[in-house]
Motif scaffolding. Structure first.
Motif, PDB file in Angstrom:
ATOM      1  N   GLY A 162      57.327  57.466  27.229  1.00 53.40           N
ATOM      2  CA  GLY A 162      57.639  56.539  26.148  1.00 53.40           C
ATOM      3  C   GLY A 162      56.393  55.852  25.638  1.00 53.40           C
ATOM      4  N   ASP A 163      56.495  55.205  24.492  1.00 54.14           N
ATOM      5  CA  ASP A 163      55.333  54.525  23.925  1.00 54.14           C
ATOM      6  C   ASP A 163      54.863  53.396  24.835  1.00 54.14           C
ATOM      7  N   GLY A 164      55.800  52.699  25.501  1.00 51.76           N
ATOM      8  CA  GLY A 164      55.416  51.633  26.422  1.00 51.76           C
ATOM      9  C   GLY A 164      54.677  52.165  27.635  1.00 51.76           C
ATOM     10  N   ASP A 184      60.794  58.185  42.437  1.00 53.19           N
ATOM     11  CA  ASP A 184      62.039  57.433  42.615  1.00 53.19           C
ATOM     12  C   ASP A 184      61.965  56.032  42.021  1.00 53.19           C
ATOM     13  N   SER A 185      60.789  55.412  42.113  1.00 53.08           N
ATOM     14  CA  SER A 185      60.680  54.024  41.666  1.00 53.08           C
ATOM     15  C   SER A 185      60.701  53.896  40.151  1.00 53.08           C
ATOM     16  N   SER A 186      60.525  55.011  39.443  1.00 56.13           N
ATOM     17  CA  SER A 186      60.512  54.998  37.973  1.00 56.13           C
ATOM     18  C   SER A 186      59.547  53.961  37.419  1.00 56.13           C
ATOM     19  N   ALA A 187      58.382  53.852  38.023  1.00 56.91           N
ATOM     20  CA  ALA A 187      57.376  52.910  37.544  1.00 56.91           C
ATOM     21  C   ALA A 187      56.786  53.406  36.225  1.00 56.91           C
ATOM     22  N   MET A 188      56.706  52.518  35.241  1.00 54.80           N
ATOM     23  CA  MET A 188      56.089  52.891  33.968  1.00 54.80           C
ATOM     24  C   MET A 188      54.609  53.179  34.169  1.00 54.80           C
TER      25      MET A 188
END
Length: 545
Positions: A438-440, A410-414
């Motif tokens: 993603g690349d990041g 849920d937090s969508s932490a990278m």
């Protein structure tokens, strides 16, 4: 009674085994060496990670797969601080997690000693400290009980490093087994009557239904009552996405047209979801605090019932048990004709939304990845998504089958996905494990590819390489047009990096190369990475720069 030669470390390991812990994620640290040594001769699989954040994310993902608290071991303050991102994610995600922290010696507590501090106290559900060996088993039991009960979450257990070797520990402690709360029959009959009379009911299915029995009952209930099913955030896989009762997935990019259709429901059965901010689109659906329709909310934690919404009926009980009782109650005597049209209409919207139409240009988007993955696996795949607007392509164009699964937080932490891949691939290989990142996000925790290669886990990493922190760039452009700053990335050659770790490295710059590259990666017996050069302009199916 405590036994003089029973050590804290040994009793902790036995207590973990008694709680059915079979895998632990860690970054080895000197402050809990006795515990590591006690695990040496144990059946528990200890998976050493490259970063404590990844170890925590892996334990969190493992909890999603098993339904039990995941376990992570970290060293004192620096290690604990690194693990804080996973503890925060577990709290936001309502996922049970137990983090064992080897702390500074007892004599140094509170003395500003080297690597001292308690960085996790503000984000954990509870923080415990074990000083007395005679309370070892009790402390482990309490940690798991708190982590897994009511609204699940993270519990942190600090153990000073000199306590691990002490004798006199109490007997190992096992899991507490609780009986189910049984609703009053009159209350349950009232719900059945609501369902029987509804013209446009909708079942909103949440994560606590994510068990074999829960998913089976969900499908049975949907079929017998002609119920369209929409799933909560990151739980798209709870019902086969091709099933005629599947109505969609509530997430950050659920479109207004679809939400407007959901608004037309005259009854919402919210079963197994907290009705949190992301799933409800900040209380947009169901509307809070006054829903536009009758609302029945079923969740184990009574504190969640009526928290943000007025409910017509609330049940603080096991949601799977609730569905079982609903199944035994049988279908309404006669389903209204309107219900079939309602169900079919919602499914048709979702099917139309999922139809992939290749763009006219040669630009490659993450939509090509989602479409190719759907075509190559027919939805029989476990997909781990990292953070980013690119996830909207996956939600829209990848249809999960009965044995498919979406893993996200849920937090969508990278940086979540690389660590989560360790847990998923180590736990099950029945279907392919694919990471979309993603690349990041990959750059944050991509070092876990080394751990994946060490274990020879057949994980496919698909890196969306647009040399940009796309989500932030999108927000920048909306608020401060043409003033992008700190969002451009200079990336390494990802395929060569993967090869250096020992994985198969592939690249793609066209739609055809995406499909051939994915096919090759899926067929590879070990770890692989496909770097796809994606558009910096077309970041989502709905919003372009």
């Amino acid at each position: 009674m405590p036994t003089p030669d029973r050590t804290v470390a040994g009793t902790m390991v036995q207590s973990l085994r008694a709680h059915h812990v079979d895998r632990i994620f860690c970054v080895a640290g000197e402050s809990y060496l006795p515990l590591l040594d006690a695990l040496y001769d144990c059946e528990v699989d200890v998976l050493g990670c490259r970063h404590e954040g990844s170890a925590g994310f892996a334990a969190l993902a493992d909890a999603k797969l098993t339904g039990r608290a995941g376990v992570c071991l970290v060293s004192r303050a620096p290690g604990a601080a690194n693990a804080a991102i996973a503890v925060h994610a577990a709290a936001e995600d309502a996922t049970p997690l137990v983090v064992l922290v080897g702390d500074v010696p007892t004599r140094d507590l509170g003395r500003e000693s080297f690597q001292s501090g308690r960085p996790l106290s503000d984000v954990a559900k509870e923080v415990l400290t074990l000083y007395d060996p005679a309370a070892t088993g009790e402390t482990v039991r309490r940690a798991f009980r708190v982590a897994e009960s009511a609204t699940p979450g993270p519990v942190v257990v600090h153990v000073p490093e000199d306590v691990f070797d002490r004798g006199g520990a109490d007997p190992p402690a096992g899991r507490v087994t609780l009986g189910h709360t049984v609703p009053d029959e009159r209350d349950f009959e009232a719900v059945h009557d609501l369902l029987a009379s509804a013209q446009r009911p909708l079942l909103l299915a949440g994560s606590t239904l994510d068990t074999v029995n829960g998913r089976t009952l969900l499908r049975q209930i949907a079929q017998r009552h002609g119920l369209p099913v929409v799933t909560s955030n990151k739980n798209q896989h709870l019902l086969d996405n091709h099933h005629p009762c599947y109505a969609g997935h509530l997430h950050n990019s659920t479109q207004p047209k679809q939400l407007a259709e959901f608004d037309r429901a005259d009854l919402v059965l919210a079963v197994g979801t907290r009705l949190g901010q992301t799933t409800t689109r900040r209380l947009r659906f169901p509307r809070g605090p006054e829903p536009d329709q009758a609302l029945v909310h079923v969740y184990p934690d009574p504190a969640r019932i009526g928290r943000y919404h007025r409910v017509t009926a609330g049940f603080a009980m096991d949601p799977v048990d609730f569905l079982g009782r609903l199944a035994r109650a049988g279908p309404p005597h006669q389903l209204p004709n309107s219900r079939g049209r309602w169900r079919d209409g919602l499914h048709a919207i979702e099917e139309d939304n999922a139809r992939w139409i290749p763009p006219d240009s040669e630009t490659v988007t993450v939509g090509e990845i989602a479409s190719a993955l759907d075509e190559l696996t027919a939805g029989a795949v476990t997909v781990i998504v990292d953070s980013g607007t690119f996830t909207s392509w996956i939600y829209r164009f990848l249809r999960f089958a009965d044995n498919g699964r979406l893993v996200g937080i849920d937090s969508s932490a990278m940086g979540f996905a690389p660590g989560a891949a360790l847990a998923v691939a180590a736990r099950s290989r029945a279907v392919p494990t694919v990471v979309i990142v993603g690349d990041g996000g990959f750059a944050m925790n991509g070092g876990e590819l080394a751990t994946v290669c060490e274990r020879r886990l057949p994980v496919v990493f698909v890196v969306s390489d647009n040399a940009s922190l796309g989500t932030i760039r999108l927000h920048q452009q909306q608020r401060y047009p043409d003033r992008g700053i700190a969002t451009d990335l200079t990336n390494p050659d990802f395929p060569q990096l993967a090869a250096a770790y020992g994985a198969l490295g592939l690249s793609a710059t066209t739609a055809t190369e995406v499909r051939t590259g994915l096919a090759k990666a899926l067929a590879h017996p070990g770890p692989s990475l496909l770097a796809v050069r994606t558009s910096r302009r077309i970041l989502t199916p709905y919003r372009h720069l």
